[in-house]
Design a protein around this motif. Structure first.
Motif, PDB file in Angstrom:
ATOM      1  N   SER A  82       0.829  -1.209   0.000  1.00  0.00           N
ATOM      2  CA  SER A  82       0.000   0.000   0.000  1.00  0.00           C
ATOM      3  C   SER A  82       0.860   1.254   0.000  1.00  0.00           C
ATOM      4  O   SER A  82       0.530   2.249  -0.661  1.00  0.00           O
ATOM      5  CB  SER A  82      -0.931   0.013   1.209  1.00  0.00           C
ATOM      6  OG  SER A  82      -1.860  -1.028   1.134  1.00  0.00           O
ATOM      7  N   TYR A  83       1.951   1.198   0.742  1.00  0.00           N
ATOM      8  CA  TYR A  83       2.849   2.348   0.757  1.00  0.00           C
ATOM      9  C   TYR A  83       3.421   2.580  -0.640  1.00  0.00           C
ATOM     10  O   TYR A  83       3.424   3.709  -1.144  1.00  0.00           O
ATOM     11  CB  TYR A  83       3.974   2.166   1.769  1.00  0.00           C
ATOM     12  CG  TYR A  83       4.935   3.318   1.739  1.00  0.00           C
ATOM     13  CD1 TYR A  83       4.543   4.560   2.223  1.00  0.00           C
ATOM     14  CD2 TYR A  83       6.205   3.197   1.200  1.00  0.00           C
ATOM     15  CE1 TYR A  83       5.394   5.649   2.175  1.00  0.00           C
ATOM     16  CE2 TYR A  83       7.066   4.279   1.147  1.00  0.00           C
ATOM     17  CZ  TYR A  83       6.660   5.499   1.633  1.00  0.00           C
ATOM     18  OH  TYR A  83       7.503   6.572   1.569  1.00  0.00           O
ATOM     19  N   SER A  86       1.127   4.194  -2.951  1.00  0.00           N
ATOM     20  CA  SER A  86       0.850   5.598  -2.645  1.00  0.00           C
ATOM     21  C   SER A  86       1.919   6.541  -3.194  1.00  0.00           C
ATOM     22  O   SER A  86       1.710   7.758  -3.219  1.00  0.00           O
ATOM     23  CB  SER A  86       0.729   5.800  -1.128  1.00  0.00           C
ATOM     24  OG  SER A  86       2.009   5.789  -0.503  1.00  0.00           O
ATOM     25  N   LYS A 122       9.255   8.863   5.378  1.00  0.00           N
ATOM     26  CA  LYS A 122       7.817   8.836   5.057  1.00  0.00           C
ATOM     27  C   LYS A 122       7.239   7.452   5.326  1.00  0.00           C
ATOM     28  O   LYS A 122       6.106   7.330   5.788  1.00  0.00           O
ATOM     29  CB  LYS A 122       7.595   9.239   3.603  1.00  0.00           C
ATOM     30  CG  LYS A 122       7.886  10.694   3.333  1.00  0.00           C
ATOM     31  CD  LYS A 122       7.709  10.991   1.848  1.00  0.00           C
ATOM     32  CE  LYS A 122       8.160  12.401   1.516  1.00  0.00           C
ATOM     33  NZ  LYS A 122       8.095  12.661   0.068  1.00  0.00           N
ATOM     34  N   TRP A 123       8.025   6.411   5.025  1.00  0.00           N
ATOM     35  CA  TRP A 123       7.573   5.043   5.283  1.00  0.00           C
ATOM     36  C   TRP A 123       7.300   4.843   6.769  1.00  0.00           C
ATOM     37  O   TRP A 123       6.285   4.288   7.149  1.00  0.00           O
ATOM     38  CB  TRP A 123       8.599   4.015   4.796  1.00  0.00           C
ATOM     39  CG  TRP A 123       8.503   2.689   5.499  1.00  0.00           C
ATOM     40  CD1 TRP A 123       9.393   2.155   6.376  1.00  0.00           C
ATOM     41  CD2 TRP A 123       7.420   1.746   5.416  1.00  0.00           C
ATOM     42  NE1 TRP A 123       8.944   0.949   6.845  1.00  0.00           N
ATOM     43  CE2 TRP A 123       7.733   0.663   6.272  1.00  0.00           C
ATOM     44  CE3 TRP A 123       6.222   1.708   4.718  1.00  0.00           C
ATOM     45  CZ2 TRP A 123       6.902  -0.432   6.443  1.00  0.00           C
ATOM     46  CZ3 TRP A 123       5.383   0.595   4.878  1.00  0.00           C
ATOM     47  CH2 TRP A 123       5.727  -0.449   5.735  1.00  0.00           C
ATOM     48  N   LYS A 125       6.441   6.996   9.033  1.00  0.00           N
ATOM     49  CA  LYS A 125       5.199   7.690   9.398  1.00  0.00           C
ATOM     50  C   LYS A 125       3.978   6.907   8.900  1.00  0.00           C
ATOM     51  O   LYS A 125       2.995   6.753   9.631  1.00  0.00           O
ATOM     52  CB  LYS A 125       5.198   9.111   8.838  1.00  0.00           C
ATOM     53  CG  LYS A 125       6.161  10.026   9.560  1.00  0.00           C
ATOM     54  CD  LYS A 125       6.141  11.418   8.973  1.00  0.00           C
ATOM     55  CE  LYS A 125       7.169  12.283   9.682  1.00  0.00           C
ATOM     56  NZ  LYS A 125       7.269  13.607   9.095  1.00  0.00           N
ATOM     57  N   PHE A 126       4.038   6.441   7.664  1.00  0.00           N
ATOM     58  CA  PHE A 126       2.946   5.658   7.086  1.00  0.00           C
ATOM     59  C   PHE A 126       2.728   4.380   7.899  1.00  0.00           C
ATOM     60  O   PHE A 126       1.618   4.059   8.311  1.00  0.00           O
ATOM     61  CB  PHE A 126       3.292   5.317   5.626  1.00  0.00           C
ATOM     62  CG  PHE A 126       2.250   4.533   4.895  1.00  0.00           C
ATOM     63  CD1 PHE A 126       1.259   5.183   4.167  1.00  0.00           C
ATOM     64  CD2 PHE A 126       2.266   3.136   4.899  1.00  0.00           C
ATOM     65  CE1 PHE A 126       0.298   4.466   3.473  1.00  0.00           C
ATOM     66  CE2 PHE A 126       1.303   2.413   4.221  1.00  0.00           C
ATOM     67  CZ  PHE A 126       0.321   3.071   3.498  1.00  0.00           C
ATOM     68  N   HIS A 127       3.803   3.666   8.141  1.00  0.00           N
ATOM     69  CA  HIS A 127       3.774   2.413   8.887  1.00  0.00           C
ATOM     70  C   HIS A 127       3.191   2.616  10.282  1.00  0.00           C
ATOM     71  O   HIS A 127       2.317   1.876  10.731  1.00  0.00           O
ATOM     72  CB  HIS A 127       5.190   1.841   8.974  1.00  0.00           C
ATOM     73  CG  HIS A 127       5.332   0.681   9.890  1.00  0.00           C
ATOM     74  ND1 HIS A 127       5.682   0.839  11.218  1.00  0.00           N
ATOM     75  CD2 HIS A 127       5.154  -0.646   9.694  1.00  0.00           C
ATOM     76  CE1 HIS A 127       5.725  -0.347  11.792  1.00  0.00           C
ATOM     77  NE2 HIS A 127       5.402  -1.261  10.900  1.00  0.00           N
ATOM     78  N   VAL A 130      -0.566   3.193  10.233  1.00  0.00           N
ATOM     79  CA  VAL A 130      -1.304   1.942  10.014  1.00  0.00           C
ATOM     80  C   VAL A 130      -1.290   1.094  11.279  1.00  0.00           C
ATOM     81  O   VAL A 130      -2.327   0.571  11.704  1.00  0.00           O
ATOM     82  CB  VAL A 130      -0.722   1.149   8.814  1.00  0.00           C
ATOM     83  CG1 VAL A 130      -1.315  -0.246   8.731  1.00  0.00           C
ATOM     84  CG2 VAL A 130      -0.950   1.909   7.517  1.00  0.00           C
TER      85      VAL A 130
END
Length: 151
Positions: A82-83, A86, A122-123, A125-127, A130
């Protein structure tokens, strides 16, 4: 407030510990939630790694301890996918997409992120976003009324 929500309203659960528990490798460790204190307890899967003064049966009381079942590899893989989906088209997106098709995609993904420091931040933060969502859902499903906190 429903009766089931009141049952755990006294508990505060560490968001960081719960996020770690949900990502645990069940071949190496497992986590228990103490239903009296809200503490999350990390246990080695192999009892041979216990301290010599620890009782391996100390956490066998199902009225007091609940096992935190980790998310499976497919769910964790989907977070990475998903990352990548995006990301805007570019070298980072292509390299990370390629890493997901390699023999050891989790390791390859982490290694590839080292080549892209901005995407790596950024990963994370995304992780974390989630994982926090998963942790909140776990609390709602398993300990309604408990509060997820950041130390």
């Amino acid at each position: 407030m429903s009766e089931s929500a009141r049952a755990f309203a006294h508990l505060t659960i560490s968001a960081q510990d719960l996020m770690a528990a949900l990502e645990a490798n069940p071949m190496q460790e497992y986590w228990l939630a103490d239903l009296e204190t809200g503490e999350l307890i990390r246990r080695p899967e192999d009892e041979g790694f216990l301290d010599e003064d620890e009782d391996p049966e100390a956490y066998d009381d199902p009225d007091r301890y609940m096992t935190v079942e980790p998310m499976g590899s497919p769910e964790c893989f989907q977070v990475m996918a998903s990352y990548v989906e995006s990301l805007p088209d570019g070298e980072a997106a292509r390299s990370l997409d390629r890493s997901l098709r390699m023999r050891r995609p989790f390791r390859a993904f982490k290694d590839t992120l080292l080549d892209f420091p901005e995407e790596r931040q950024k990963w994370f933060k995304f992780h974390d976003a989630v994982m926090l969502g998963w942790a909140q859902q776990w609390v709602e499903d398993n300990l309604p009324g408990a509060v997820l906190v950041f130390p």
